[in-house]
Each structure stands twice: as C-alpha cells, then as structure tokens.
Design an enzyme around this catalytic site. Structure first.
Site, PDB file in Angstrom:
ATOM      1  CG  ASP A   5      35.168  63.974  60.029  1.00  0.00           C
ATOM      2  OD1 ASP A   5      34.484  64.312  59.054  1.00  0.00           O
ATOM      3  OD2 ASP A   5      36.118  64.671  60.493  1.00  0.00           O
ATOM      4  CE  LYS A  10      61.857 107.051  80.576  1.00  0.00           C
ATOM      5  NZ  LYS A  10      60.693 106.386  81.185  1.00  0.00           N
ATOM      6  CG  ASP A  17      37.967  67.436  62.680  1.00  0.00           C
ATOM      7  OD1 ASP A  17      37.220  66.813  61.904  1.00  0.00           O
ATOM      8  OD2 ASP A  17      38.376  68.589  62.449  1.00  0.00           O
ATOM      9  CB  ALA A  27      52.747 110.108  85.599  1.00  0.00           C
ATOM     10  CE1 TYR A  46      69.547  95.307  81.209  1.00  0.00           C
ATOM     11  CE2 TYR A  46      71.438  96.740  80.876  1.00  0.00           C
ATOM     12  CZ  TYR A  46      70.165  96.535  81.368  1.00  0.00           C
ATOM     13  OH  TYR A  46      69.514  97.549  82.004  1.00  0.00           O
TER      14      TYR A  46
END
Ligand code: GDG
Length: 741
Positions: free
Chosen positions: A502, A283, A683, A383, A90
C-alpha cells in the site's frame, strides 16, 4: 501500592521520642476494611504498601525505624523531598497553579517555571521509591493532582505494570485546561495517560479529560476507551463514596449523644444551619454569607429562630490567596453579627479550628440544614457525611457545581453565587415538612449506603484489572526479529515473489494534503532495487488515482494499482480500466460531499476516476467524526440499490463502484503472477480486505495498532523501509556467498 502526596501518617516529637500515628478516616479506613475482607476465602493481596511524602528528615526516620518502627495497617514507604523543592511543588505548582485552574479560577493561577520544575522533581522522587518497592504483579494506584506526571514516569521504568490513577478534584473543560503553557499541558496529559485506568468523580470530568487529550495529543477514542501509544487506556467515572457505617455507628455513640444533647439545649427553639469547609476560595464562603444575610434581610420572621454554625478549617496558610480570604470572611461574619444580633441572640457562630470527629458527627446529627455551597468541588464528602448522619430529619442545600450534586438529586440544588436563590433555598428548607425531609433522605441514604467507599475501591480495582486483561486480549502479534529472519529466508529460497505494498501510511507517512505525500529519494531507490530483481513482482496497490501513481512511480519497473483496483498497470504495460461505467453517478454524490465540506471546516474532497472521497483528517476531531457519521448515513441512503459502495477509511469516506476492493484485486494479481512467496503490507481499513484473502498464503503485515486480519503488526510506518531493506541485504549476502562458492 497506594501512592499519594502525603502518607496518611502524622509524626510528632514528644520530648525525646518520635511518635508516628496512622491517620484515620476517609480513604485510609476504607482501604483498611477493603483489605481486611477475604476475597473468595483468601487474601487478595499479600502485601499493602503506602508510598507518600512524610514530614520528617531521613535521619529522624531512621531513628523511628531503629526504635522498632510503628504499628500500621500498611507498610509505609516514605518519600523524602528536599524542603525547598517540596514547598514550591506543593504550595507552588500544585496549589497555586493546578488547584485554582482546575477549580475554574484562572485569574489566581501562578504560571511560574520554577514551580513546574519542582513539580517534575517531586514526581521524580516518587518514581524512584515506586521502582525500588515494586515487585512483578503489583497493582499501583496513584492519587490526585500532585502526582499527575507519575503514571507515565512509572510506565517508562516498568512498562508492564498495572497502574491506576484517580483525580479527586474536577478536570476542567478544555477551554480552561488549554490555558496552561503548551509543554506543561502536554506533559500532564501524557503523565496521566501512563495509567491503564483513569478515574474521575463525574461524567463531565471524564468527558473534559478525553476532550483535552484529543485536542492536545490527538488521541483516538471510542467512548471511554482511549488508544494512545498502542495501549488501550480507560477513563471512567467512579464517584467516591463514604464510610457510611462509620457515620451510622456514631448515632449510637454515647460521647456523640452527649454533645448532641448539649447542642439541642443551647439552641432550644432555634433551627440549626451548619457548614464545615477548609478555608479555600473554591468553597464559596463569602457568597454563602451573602446568601445567609439576604435570608435574614428578606425573611425577618426567621430572625432569632435560626443560628448558622460556620466551621472553617485552617488550610494552606502560606499561600497569600488563602490568608487574604480569612480576613475577608472574618470581617463579613462580624458585620452580619453586628447588624442582626439582639441581646439574646447571635445569628452566626463562627469557628476557625479543627473539629474532633465526635463533635463533627454531633453537628451533622443535630443540624436541621447543611448549607454546602462551594463554587467548585471535585465531589464534597461533607454533603454525603451529613446525609449519612441524619436520623429522622435534615435538609441538604447543595451547590450544583459540586461533583456530589450529580448523585444527590434530592438535595435542594442551588447556584452558589446567586444569593437570592440561596436565601430562598434556606426558607424552603426551613418550611419543608418532616415527611418530605424523610422521603428525600431515604433515597439519598439508600444510594450512599450501597455505593460506599469500599464499593468504590472495589469498583476501581476490578475495572483496573479488567482493563489489563482486555489489553492482553487485544495484543497484536508484533512482527519480531525471529519472524523477519524466517521471512527473509523464505524470500530467498523462493523462485518468484510478489510484494504487495500500500502507499499512504505504509510507504509514505500521511500528510495534511494527499498531494504532499510525494515519494522521497530513499523510497524510490529502495523500490528500484527491489523491482530490479527479475524474481520480484513489486506492486503498489493504492486508493490513489492512476495519474498520481504514474507521475510518482511510473518510471519504476513495477506494477501499479489505482483506486483500489479500478485501474491496473502491469510492469511495462499500459493502464487498464477494470470497470466501464459512465461517471454520471458522481454528479449525484458530489453535491452532498460539497455540502459537508461547508459544514465541516478543514474537510475536503478528493476526486479520482472511479472514486469520490471526503477527507476529514484536518478537522476538529469531534466535529469531523460526527459529520462523517451524518454523511455516511446520507450516503448509504443515497446509494441503496445502486452499484455504489461507501467505504469508511482512516479519516476518509469513499464512494466507489461495488466489487472493486483491494482483496479481489490482490487475488487477481496473485493468480496472474503465480508467486511462491507473497508479502503484503498495508495500514488502512481498505487493506484489511487484502489481509483477509491472503492471510493463509502470505506474510501479511499491518502498520499501526488496532485489530487486524493481518498475521503481523508493525507499530509505526517508520519501520517499513528498514524492513524492506532487509530483503535487499539478505539477497545481496546470498548472492555474494553464491559467487564465492
Ligand atoms: C478532595 C476534593 C473530594 C473536614 N473538617 C474536619 C473534618 N473534615 C473531613 C470531612 C470530610 C473531609 O474532611 C473533607 O471532605 P472533602 O470532600 O472536602 O475532601 P478533601 O480530601 O479535602 O478534597 C473533594 C475529596 O478529595 C474526595 O475525593 O470530595 O472534592 O477536593 O471527610 O469529614 N474531619 C474532622 N474535623 C474537621 O474539622 N474530624
């Protein structure tokens, strides 16, 4: 299942008793009211679980349970993490690495391996709880930067689960994100991509995330739809709302009203500027004080007519970068007060403490100006709460570097580190007419009341469920064992078989340069064994030129198709041109392709007899794609009314004559051989032409995810040779049993 680092509960020891209280506000009350609403007359979910770590030992927790648990709106599933691990998970990786980096403070990032290891361990502790709690059909919503590895960890254990992830902080630009050590940044992105829906606050964060995933994990995307490990994953913006009504209700609350009255009396004849933030370097508190000081200095007429109530909430005090900030801020506050105070007035009122909700609402309601100027903020709810609380006046000065700025256009937006701009904004706010204040407020209030937090939850969960449905619709028909057995049986009973294969992306993996994709011994042996059987007509049907195919596969007893059918060589025959047009057209096209090679580093031209190709597989993914769109437009204009066509392939644009494609060629070959068993594998987009014409009479198999006209899909090129080998094994077994009888 809501999963967040901390469960929204507090645990207090009162004497011998342990008291558990559910936290109020924010996400908790929003989820509560969301769940309480009936959907179409009945409950949408029959259980609500919150999984989060708790500040209690397993023993204490057992005591709580023995005492009858607690009253809560959610079932709480506690995660116990060893204290030492929790600390470095943390305070360490989450808050000393991810937090500063994602908020654009790279110099504060601590890149420590033991931090990251603890982060992995903590995420692991969560997954155990999720798996043991999960029941089929559950919806899992993981929150925030502490749990970025969790969605993929859950996906590994519960592949079908519905998982949403929401990031509450900014997702930084790729240039910042790439600073993380390679293994970590890959794992973090893969971790998030384990979710089905990934939510962010703003369009910019979504774009930053997609860009990083493209650059680091080479994911493919179409707008906000990401394709990764054959799953559709959506990344989108969901700007979090607030519990608007809670703040409106506070306007008529008596306790709040009393606090408002006392504030108005105390600051009679003064304008109140207000802010509240956690103590955090993001901040912008030091810059904010500088802006306020600049205002006092440059506009002395406002002295004694204004007071700034600065509330700072204690936070993360164990991290050195935070403790230092506090000292710095307090020194600045004292300096400003020392310099500008008079006997009757003090410009700054500073509080370092939690505010009771009533006090917070009263301050919102009384403040003439809210000065919210973080240097970075994922959203910033303060805000929004201020706007919701304003009654008939109020001006918001808001940093343009917050997520909220993209929704609150009518605020005065400022660059938080420009103290002159902040000072000027304060003056503009002070002088703004009440009429203008009300007009601006009403626009913002309308928006916030409409997109409140409940709407946010609803929006996220609806989109999550829709994404899951879309995934199911898009699910391809994977070639399963049962079908393979049926296929090999049909193969064996057939008298004459045609196998159309292919080359690039099917028989051989893509390489950085086309010349590097030479066939290995394993492939050559397999093709030889297949084509040695006289009942088999093996055809390599490719976009490559005849010379390369001849050089690589010319010795085998099989047929070759070059340039999608422009040139065919039947088994034991010679090359036959299928078109005879002079190659002058190439002189018209080549200069344009060359121009795009110079405009897009890493792209290159491949020239074949009947085709010119511009490859962009080795370019910056965005640039390559954008340039390919420009080039395609120019080529389409240039080739209008000519016998040329422009083909959009897998990271390649090809120009060649019209009427030649693998579909028409495959039909021609099938007519020629007259087989009673057809297998066709490819593909690329050019292989879709074959799938379309053969799908009713053949086993058609597409390699890789995505929509296809083929009947079946194999997810990876690696599975192709083992599939082909099955026909050999089967044929051999049949042959042996024939010999024995
Ligand atoms: C993350 C992102 C994003 C604050 N002080 C007091 C108090 N508060 C309440 C406010 C507001 C909340 O805390 C803080 O809002 P933030 O927007 O900063 O939210 P965080 O959870 O800290 O941060 C942020 C947010 O997630 C949501 O996605 O906006 O950008 O960093 O609700 O009212 N409440 C009371 N006393 C206080 O002293 N009662």
């Amino acid at each position: 299942m809501v999963i967040s680092n901390r469960a929204p509960f507090s645990i207090d020891k009162i004497g011998e008793d342990i008291v558990v209280r559910q936290s109020s506000g924010g996400l908790v009350s929003a989820l509560k009211s969301y769940f309480e609403k009936k959907h179409n007359g009945s409950d949408r979910f029959d259980g609500k679980v919150w999984i989060g770590s708790v500040e209690a030992s397993e023993n204490d927790w057992q005591m709580i349970e023995d005492m009858g648990g607690m009253q809560a709106d959610f079932e709480l599933v506690p995660v116990f993490i060893d204290k030492e691990i929790y600390d470095i998970y943390y305070n360490g990786f989450s808050n000393s690495a991810l937090w500063p980096l994602f908020h654009y403070f790279p110099s504060l990032v601590a890149y420590k391996k033991d931090y990251y290891d603890a982060y992995v361990k903590a995420n692991d502790a969560f997954v155990e709880k999720v798996v043991s709690t999960y029941r089929e059909g559950d919806i899992i919503w993981v929150h925030d930067y502490q749990l970025m590895l969790l969605p993929q960890m859950i996906r590994d254990r519960l592949p079908e689960a519905t998982i949403g992830f929401f990031l509450h902080i900014p997702f930084p630009s790729y240039e910042i994100f790439r600073l993380l050590p390679t293994a970590w940044k890959k794992d973090l992105l893969k971790g998030i991509l384990g979710a089905d829906l990934i939510g962010f606050h703003t369009h910019d964060y979504v774009q930053h995330f997609i860009q990083s995933a493209k650059m680091i994990l080479s994911v493919e995307n179409q707008f906000n739809n990401i394709r990764y490990q054959n799953r559709l994953i959506k990344a989108d913006l969901f700007p979090i709302g607030i519990d608007y009504q809670r703040f409106r209700n506070a306007i008529t609350d008596d306790v709040v009203a009393n606090i408002c009255t006392s504030l108005e009396q105390k600051f009679f004849n003064q304008k109140i500027i207000f802010s509240v933030d956690r103590l955090d370097y993001t901040k912008g508190l030091a810059y904010r004080l500088q802006g306020f000081e600049e205002f006092l200095e440059r506009y002395p007429e406002w002295r004694e007519r204004v007071v700034f109530i600065l509330n700072i909430i204690p936070s993360r005090e164990f991290i050195p970068a935070y403790a230092e900030r506090r000292k710095e801020i307090e020194e600045r506050v004292s300096a400003i007060n020392g310099k500008y105070s008079s006997l009757h007035w003090q410009p700054l009122i500073y509080r370092y403490n939690h505010l009771a909700f009533d006090e917070l609402c009263a301050l919102y309601q009384t403040a003439d100006v809210a000065l919210i100027t973080p240097l970075r903020d994922g959203m910033n709810l303060v805000a929004k709460e201020y706007i919701a609380s304003c009654i008939d006046k109020g001006v918001l000065i808001l940093s343009e570097l917050t997520g909220a700025a993209s929704e609150l256009n009518e605020a005065i937006l400022v660059n938080p580190s420009d103290s002159e701009e902040v000072a000027d904004a304060i003056v503009t706010a002070m002088n703004m007419s009440i009429q203008e204040q009300r007009t601006r407020l009403s626009f913002m209030q309308k928006r916030l009341s409409e997109y409140n937090v409940e709407k946010w939850i609803n929006d996220f969960l609806e989109t999550l469920m829709n994404t899951k449905e879309e995934q199911q619709r898009q699910q391809v028909n994977i070639l399963e064992n049962a079908t393979i057995i049926k296929m090999t049986e049909d193969f064996n009973t057939a008298g004459r078989r045609c196998i159309l294969l292919d080359y690039d992306g099917t028989l051989a993996p893509y390489q950085k340069l086309p010349t590097l994709a030479t066939p290995g011994k394993e492939l050559l042996d397999l093709l030889k064994q297949l084509s040695d059987d006289s009942a088999n007509e093996v055809v390599i049907i490719s976009g490559r030129d005849a010379d390369t195919l001849d050089k690589w596969l010319g010795n085998l007893p099989l047929s070759l198709v070059a340039e999608h059918g422009a040139c065919i060589k039947y088994k034991n025959g010679e090359w036959q041109q299928q078109v005879t047009v002079s190659p002058e057209w190439k002189e018209e096209i080549r200069p344009l392709l060359e121009l795009f090679v110079t405009r897009c580093v890493g792209s290159f031209i491949e020239e074949k007899n009947n085709t010119l190709a511009w490859h962009y597989r080795n370019t910056h993914p965005d640039l390559g794609f954008n340039r390919s769109r420009e080039l395609r437009n120019s080529l389409l204009q240039l080739t209008t009314n000519t016998p040329l066509q422009v083909i959009d392939g897998n990271k390649v644009l090809e120009v060649r004559l019209m009427g030649i494609d693998k579909g028409a060629t495959a039909q021609k070959l099938v007519r020629h051989f007259g087989p009673d068993f057809i297998l066709c594998i490819g593909d690329d987009t050019t292989d879709e032409d074959m799938f379309r014409v053969l799908r009713d009479e053949a086993y058609t198999v597409k390699i890789g995810s995505g929509n296809t006209a083929a009947n079946y899909t194999l997810l990876s090129q690696i599975q192709v040779l083992p599939l082909l080998r099955k026909f050999l094994v089967y044929a051999r077994k049949e042959h042996l049993s024939h010999v024995q009888t």
